[in-house]
Design an enzyme around this catalytic site. Structure first.
Site, PDB file in Angstrom:
ATOM      1  N   ARG A 240       0.869  -1.187   0.000  1.00 47.94           N
ATOM      2  CA  ARG A 240       0.000   0.000   0.000  1.00 47.94           C
ATOM      3  C   ARG A 240       0.906   1.237   0.000  1.00 47.94           C
ATOM      4  NH1 ARG A 240      -2.601   0.342   5.523  1.00 47.94           N
ATOM      5  NH2 ARG A 240      -0.874   1.781   5.802  1.00 47.94           N
ATOM      6  N   HIS A 244      -3.393   4.115   5.279  1.00 46.06           N
ATOM      7  CA  HIS A 244      -4.585   3.267   5.266  1.00 46.06           C
ATOM      8  C   HIS A 244      -5.758   4.044   4.674  1.00 46.06           C
ATOM      9  CE1 HIS A 244      -7.810   0.659   6.543  1.00 46.06           C
ATOM     10  NE2 HIS A 244      -8.349   1.659   7.199  1.00 46.06           N
ATOM     11  N   TYR A 252       3.975   4.580  11.096  1.00 51.34           N
ATOM     12  CA  TYR A 252       4.334   3.231  11.549  1.00 51.34           C
ATOM     13  C   TYR A 252       5.017   2.401  10.455  1.00 51.34           C
ATOM     14  CZ  TYR A 252      -0.193   2.686   9.268  1.00 51.34           C
ATOM     15  OH  TYR A 252      -1.226   2.759   8.368  1.00 51.34           O
TER      16      TYR A 252
HETATM   17  C1  LIG Z   1     -14.866  -6.577  10.771  1.00 49.72           C
HETATM   18  C2  LIG Z   1     -14.151  -5.260  10.591  1.00 49.72           C
HETATM   19  N1  LIG Z   1     -13.197  -4.908  11.472  1.00 49.72           N
HETATM   20  C3  LIG Z   1     -12.547  -3.716  11.329  1.00 49.72           C
HETATM   21  C4  LIG Z   1     -12.867  -2.868  10.303  1.00 49.72           C
HETATM   22  C5  LIG Z   1     -12.128  -1.542  10.136  1.00 49.72           C
HETATM   23  N2  LIG Z   1     -11.188  -1.640   9.030  1.00 49.72           N
HETATM   24  C6  LIG Z   1     -11.487  -1.198   7.791  1.00 49.72           C
HETATM   25  S1  LIG Z   1     -10.287  -1.493   6.695  1.00 49.72           S
HETATM   26  C7  LIG Z   1      -9.311  -2.240   7.868  1.00 49.72           C
HETATM   27  C8  LIG Z   1      -7.968  -2.836   7.519  1.00 49.72           C
HETATM   28  C9  LIG Z   1      -8.182  -4.009   6.658  1.00 49.72           C
HETATM   29  O1  LIG Z   1      -6.990  -4.635   6.318  1.00 49.72           O
HETATM   30  P1  LIG Z   1      -6.911  -5.581   5.068  1.00 49.72           P
HETATM   31  O2  LIG Z   1      -8.045  -6.536   5.053  1.00 49.72           O
HETATM   32  O3  LIG Z   1      -5.547  -6.133   5.029  1.00 49.72           O
HETATM   33  O4  LIG Z   1      -7.166  -4.588   3.843  1.00 49.72           O
HETATM   34  P2  LIG Z   1      -6.309  -3.288   3.461  1.00 49.72           P
HETATM   35  O5  LIG Z   1      -6.997  -2.129   4.123  1.00 49.72           O
HETATM   36  O6  LIG Z   1      -4.917  -3.500   3.900  1.00 49.72           O
HETATM   37  O7  LIG Z   1      -6.435  -3.211   1.990  1.00 49.72           O
HETATM   38  C10 LIG Z   1      -9.933  -2.221   9.103  1.00 49.72           C
HETATM   39  C11 LIG Z   1      -9.353  -2.776  10.337  1.00 49.72           C
HETATM   40  C12 LIG Z   1     -13.907  -3.284   9.403  1.00 49.72           C
HETATM   41  N3  LIG Z   1     -14.266  -2.537   8.347  1.00 49.72           N
HETATM   42  N4  LIG Z   1     -14.516  -4.478   9.563  1.00 49.72           N
END
Ligand SMILES: Cc1ncc(C[n+]2csc(CCOP(=O)(O)OP(=O)(O)O)c2C)c(N)n1
Length: 339
Positions: A240, A244, A252
């Site tokens: 990425r 985020h 971080y």
């Molecule tokens: C069940 C749930 N927990 C937490 C969140 C908050 N949240 C949104 S995106 C994210 C990170 C997700 O990481 P990943 O699946 O690796 O996708 P990335 O954002 O790295 O593309 C989080 C914790 C959520 N949307 N749903």
């Protein structure tokens, strides 16, 4: 679909279009206060959505996640619709009800992303089972991040799809982080792909920054799914190249890691290889960039002048039964209080 020169050029177009649209959204419109709420982009991950979705046929379907803009564009969502969506305009995909990427359009085979991570995974299995029951030779591409693969719904969805031999391809954007959590603190296996074995499903790992590799792996998985061979899990290793979301300063993540992955930028890689093989000239690359800037400028100018929805339309399309009285009564009370 052949991986020929034209396909490579089309993929370069969609990857660059994705990058430019998201750059405007994340680094301009959001900072100007024209977009409110969370902004998530797939900077550095463009090859994954593009290298896979480009192969779909008309009645196939996608279940995108929050870093798959290229898949929306390939399925026919226009740049104007994207900008209108993010700026809450009536002409956006959700008609101003949501100013983010939780957008879908069943006519174009796009199922809106469920914000609860991994909840779309069993949904994709269900859509694919429908194709199978109707004896339609269509497939579903379902996208998610590495973090989503540690959620319970993800495992249930994969199991169901595999048992039912559902025509779905599960595509993981493994970008090394789930928000600020690095991979090793989030899962105890090195590769997401090995998780497929638990459900009797092939799991493959590819370089997610190499669009040709993503294309080939997806082509094989789609072909197997269309033949009734069931689902595949494809893990695309990537990074990425931003926070985020737009508010995240990514303190971080080590600076060196960004520098390392800048060199592996999927757009730079494709462009360099097309130039080196003399598939395109410098002149053509410049022209493509100018075309994209023009398309985006025009789309944005229109979207910025598009109207916001009328409050009276707030509930349109929200409830299956438009005549339902309870939600209307609630909305009337709510609006009479805020006005
Ligand atoms: C069940 C749930 N927990 C937490 C969140 C908050 N949240 C949104 S995106 C994210 C990170 C997700 O990481 P990943 O699946 O690796 O996708 P990335 O954002 O790295 O593309 C989080 C914790 C959520 N949307 N749903």
């Amino acid at each position: 679909m052949e991986l020929n020169q034209q396909t490579l050029l089309d993929m370069l177009y969609y990857m660059k279009l994705t990058r430019e649209i998201e750059t405007r959204i994340e680094r301009k419109l959001y900072r100007q206060g024209k977009i409110v709420g969370g902004v998530y982009v797939g900077r550095g991950q463009e090859a994954i959505a593009v290298g896979s979705a480009i192969q779909l046929e008309k009645d196939d379907c996608i279940c995108p996640s929050h870093r798959d803009m290229g898949a929306f564009l390939i399925r026919g969502i226009t740049p104007r619709e994207v900008f209108a969506q993010y700026m809450g305009r009536k002409t956006g995909v959700t008609k101003g009800k949501e100013a983010n990427m939780h957008m879908g359009d069943m006519r174009r085979g796009i199922v809106a992303f469920v914000s609860m991570l991994a909840d779309t995974v069993p949904v994709a299995a269900g859509i694919a089972m429908t194709f199978k029951m109707r004896k339609q030779a269509n497939v579903v591409l379902c996208y998610f991040g590495d973090g989503a693969t540690s959620r319970g719904d993800w495992h249930e969805g994969l199991n169901l799809a595999s048992v039912q031999k559902a025509p779905v391809v599960y595509i993981c954007n493994n970008n090394c982080y789930a928000y600020s959590t690095p991979l090793e603190k989030q899962m105890a296996v090195k590769d997401v792909a090995v998780r497929g074995a638990a459900y009797g499903m092939p799991g493959v790992t590819v370089d997610g920054n190499d669009v040709a590799e993503v294309f080939r792996a997806t082509r094989e998985a789609i072909s197997m799914a269309r033949r009734g061979g069931g689902p595949t899990l494809i893990e695309c290793k990537t990074f990425r190249m931003t926070g985020h979301s737009a508010h995240d300063d990514v303190k971080y993540v080590e600076k060196e890691l960004f520098e390392e992955w800048e060199k592996k930028d999927p757009i730079l890689r494709l462009e360099t290889s097309l130039l080196e093989s003399k598939t395109v000239s410098q002149e053509a690359v410049k022209k493509l960039a100018a075309r994209i800037t023009r398309e985006i400028d025009e789309a944005l100018a229109i979207a910025e002048n598009d109207p916001f929805p009328d409050p009276a339309e707030t509930l349109d399309g929200v409830y299956a039964d438009q005549s339902a009285e309870a939600p209307l009564a609630f909305a009337n009370t709510f609006f009479s209080q805020v006005r």
